[in-house]
Design an enzyme around this catalytic site. Sequence first.
Site, PDB file in Angstrom:
ATOM      1  N   ASP A   1       1.175  -1.234  -0.030  1.00  0.00           N
ATOM      2  CA  ASP A   1       0.022  -0.341   0.128  1.00  0.00           C
ATOM      3  C   ASP A   1       0.817   1.737   0.112  1.00  0.00           C
ATOM      4  OD1 ASP A   1      -2.019   2.431   0.601  1.00  0.00           O
ATOM      5  OD2 ASP A   1      -2.492   2.109   2.955  1.00  0.00           O
TER       6      ASP A   1
ATOM      7  N   ASN B   1      -0.196   4.531  -0.316  1.00  0.00           N
ATOM      8  CA  ASN B   1      -0.305   5.515  -0.031  1.00  0.00           C
ATOM      9  C   ASN B   1      -1.632   5.494   1.420  1.00  0.00           C
ATOM     10  OD1 ASN B   1      -2.478   4.091  -0.634  1.00  0.00           O
ATOM     11  ND2 ASN B   1      -3.891   6.044  -2.037  1.00  0.00           N
TER      12      ASN B   1
ATOM     13  N   ASP C   1      -4.277   3.769   2.837  1.00  0.00           N
ATOM     14  CA  ASP C   1      -5.497   3.961   3.061  1.00  0.00           C
ATOM     15  C   ASP C   1      -5.671   2.333   3.205  1.00  0.00           C
ATOM     16  OD1 ASP C   1      -4.750   2.148   0.660  1.00  0.00           O
ATOM     17  OD2 ASP C   1      -6.940   3.471  -0.543  1.00  0.00           O
TER      18      ASP C   1
ATOM     19  N   ASP D   1      -1.474  -0.852  -3.886  1.00  0.00           N
ATOM     20  CA  ASP D   1      -1.741  -0.318  -5.404  1.00  0.00           C
ATOM     21  C   ASP D   1      -0.958  -0.971  -5.923  1.00  0.00           C
ATOM     22  OD1 ASP D   1      -0.029   1.337  -4.187  1.00  0.00           O
ATOM     23  OD2 ASP D   1      -1.873   2.298  -3.198  1.00  0.00           O
TER      24      ASP D   1
ATOM     25  N   ASP E   1      -9.268 -16.520 -16.013  1.00  0.00           N
ATOM     26  CA  ASP E   1      -9.925 -16.539 -15.339  1.00  0.00           C
ATOM     27  C   ASP E   1     -11.265 -18.072 -15.602  1.00  0.00           C
ATOM     28  OD1 ASP E   1     -10.215 -16.668 -11.807  1.00  0.00           O
ATOM     29  OD2 ASP E   1     -12.478 -15.778 -12.776  1.00  0.00           O
TER      30      ASP E   1
ATOM     31  N   GLU F   1      -6.899 -21.441 -16.626  1.00  0.00           N
ATOM     32  CA  GLU F   1      -7.562 -22.110 -15.467  1.00  0.00           C
ATOM     33  C   GLU F   1      -8.561 -23.061 -15.593  1.00  0.00           C
ATOM     34  OE1 GLU F   1      -9.630 -21.011 -10.983  1.00  0.00           O
ATOM     35  OE2 GLU F   1      -9.647 -20.116 -12.417  1.00  0.00           O
TER      36      GLU F   1
HETATM   37  O1  TEU Z   1     -11.364 -19.519  -9.619  1.00  0.00           O
HETATM   38  C1  TEU Z   1     -12.039 -21.221  -9.606  1.00  0.00           C
HETATM   39  C2  TEU Z   1     -13.420 -21.244  -8.604  1.00  0.00           C
HETATM   40  O2  TEU Z   1     -13.380 -22.058  -8.435  1.00  0.00           O
HETATM   41  C3  TEU Z   1     -11.658 -21.737  -7.204  1.00  0.00           C
HETATM   42  O3  TEU Z   1     -11.824 -20.488  -6.440  1.00  0.00           O
HETATM   43  C4  TEU Z   1     -12.196 -23.180  -6.230  1.00  0.00           C
HETATM   44  O4  TEU Z   1     -13.316 -22.303  -6.185  1.00  0.00           O
HETATM   45  C5  TEU Z   1     -11.790 -22.441  -5.159  1.00  0.00           C
HETATM   46  O5  TEU Z   1     -10.309 -22.507  -4.611  1.00  0.00           O
HETATM   47  C6  TEU Z   1     -12.339 -22.478  -3.789  1.00  0.00           C
HETATM   48  O6  TEU Z   1     -11.913 -23.991  -3.696  1.00  0.00           O
HETATM   49  C7  TEU Z   1     -10.997 -18.175 -10.174  1.00  0.00           C
HETATM   50  C8  TEU Z   1      -9.710 -17.219  -9.065  1.00  0.00           C
HETATM   51  O7  TEU Z   1      -9.369 -17.548  -9.061  1.00  0.00           O
HETATM   52  C9  TEU Z   1     -10.907 -17.062  -8.707  1.00  0.00           C
HETATM   53  O8  TEU Z   1     -10.561 -16.451  -6.926  1.00  0.00           O
HETATM   54  C10 TEU Z   1     -12.913 -16.404  -8.501  1.00  0.00           C
HETATM   55  O9  TEU Z   1     -13.096 -16.403  -6.974  1.00  0.00           O
HETATM   56  C11 TEU Z   1     -13.258 -17.176  -9.280  1.00  0.00           C
HETATM   57  O10 TEU Z   1     -12.675 -17.584 -10.217  1.00  0.00           O
HETATM   58  C12 TEU Z   1     -14.508 -16.255  -9.281  1.00  0.00           C
HETATM   59  O11 TEU Z   1     -13.682 -15.653 -11.108  1.00  0.00           O
HETATM   60 CA    CA Z   2      -3.702   2.520  -1.311  1.00  0.00          CA
END
Ligand code: TEU
Ligand code: CA
Length: 554
Positions: free
Chosen positions: A28, A30, A32, A36, A205, A259
């Site tokens: 961080d 600044n 808050d 960042d 993601d 992922e």
């Molecule tokens: O993650 C996919 C996901 O489903 C995992 O978060 C899983 O559910 C978790 O490890 C619990 O077991 C991706 C991202 O990495 C995560 O941070 C997000 O919350 C999710 O997608 C939704 O965008």
């Molecule tokens: Ca900050």
Amino acid sequence: MDTVINGYRRRWWKEAVVYQVYPRAFYDSNGDGIGDLEGLRLKLPYIKGLGVDVIWLSPHFDSPNADNGYDIRDYRKVMAEFGTMDDFDAVLTEAHALGLRLIIDLVVNHTSDEHAWFTESRSSQTNEKRDYYIWRPGNDGPPNDWTSIFGGSAWTLDAATGDYYLHLFDPKQPDLNWENPKVRAQVYALMRFWLDKGVDGFRMDVIPFISKDQEFSDLPAEHAARPQFVYANGPRVHEFLQEMRSEALAPYDTMTVGEAFGITPQQVPNFVDERHGELDMVFQFGAVEVDRGADGRWVPWKLADLKAVFSRQEKQLDRHCWPTVFFSNHDNPRIVSRYGDDGPEWRVKSAKTMAALLLTMKGTPFIYQGDELGMTNFPFSDISQFNDIWARNAYRDEVESGRYSVADFLMNQNHLSRDHARTPMQWTSGTNAGFTTGTPWLSVNPNYREINAEDVGDGSIYAWYADLIHLRRSHPALVYGDYLDLMPDHPRLFAYRRTTEAEDFLILLNFGPDEQTFQFPMNFPPGDIVLGNYPAPANGSEPLRGWEARIYRL
Ligand code: TEU
Ligand code: CA
């Protein structure tokens, strides 16, 4: 320079080591209480000092933070708490000047419900954006029995029109309708926007979820507890990824890593075979699931199961595919608490042993911020200490429903909580671990006085990561070499070789405090130990001491 090593085409991203930054918890600048982009800029030399090549930045886009940025409101704006577009540009320019590439997080299975597309989409059944999301009429309840990955139904009834919309995650994360070519064109345009700025690629993601089976049938009973295996790998996913490559990525020199949530090991080659033109790599979940039971809750793990992940990977991926290696990220507990021993006696040694595994395994390694300091899990004792939407929803589903006691809930979260990884980086032994001069958004781990980045000198975990990265960079066999597990069933000793025609490495890792002996075969005398986390033994065939890691060049 060879263009092929051990049958693999050389690529910069195969030889790279990646460092993941979760900006909210990094630094961080600044006061808050929230990490960042300027904080990241200031710490670029710290990251560079490890010798890594690439930074993966978790979402930095405008977001109401229902899921800490994995719910995007505007793909072309920087989250106000993180700074401005100028701050982003400064990070990118300075990273490049230091020889670091930057990949960003592409979250396009869903948006925030506050994204302008969704606000318009939900406003009426006939508006132009209605078909940007997945709307269905109910029939005395949700359209089918799909459940959200975060618990509860995957459908929410929207009062404005009386229809349900689909969200495979939180209700504040409505799923985009990839069947609509306008949605796809929007995604490719926003990708080009960031590529034109100079970003070097994307971590994608939950990318296997983008194509939905349009039947929307109920979940088969065998997948009810783990519906990701139904949501992933839909009928058009490969068509969409090939289109993404030609419409957005093709003209740029990028690295992409998807992922692969809900993807079986057998399905992985279809996503990453270089002849298909889809993704460069994916994250498989094997190495972070050995301690999860069929219902996703914590179970004790066995070293043999962890080893099996890598042997399977070596068998299933041929020379046209490239793996990744990771043991932690922003969704997982801390490596040393999960697979090592985070008590005072063995924390440093076992963190180093896990690092040796990460950095001598085949596949592009991903280091998660703080693991290079041996940061540990947080001692959670109350639901109020959690920030994570998954933990809070799990509390509702597990405890308020009466299925589990508070103690069971805390036991499970103390093993698996995503917040373990999200507590602030421990920079110093000073107030708030030097993360902020204000009040941190999530509590700092109370062990920051002992565990922090003041100690990155000789003998430190950070220095050990740097040594391993240097060794990996100096020896193609540690990148492209064949992988062979020498003792797949041994409960404590992890012993494997990495070999090319030119080089042969033996890696011995002791996963426990007791001595372990490795029987060197007659035709296989110990070579030189090129790196170890203890002073070199008098003789290379001596037993391994507690949590000892040795790398031999044969
Ligand atoms: O993650 C996919 C996901 O489903 C995992 O978060 C899983 O559910 C978790 O490890 C619990 O077991 C991706 C991202 O990495 C995560 O941070 C997000 O919350 C999710 O997608 C939704 O965008
Ligand atoms: Ca900050």
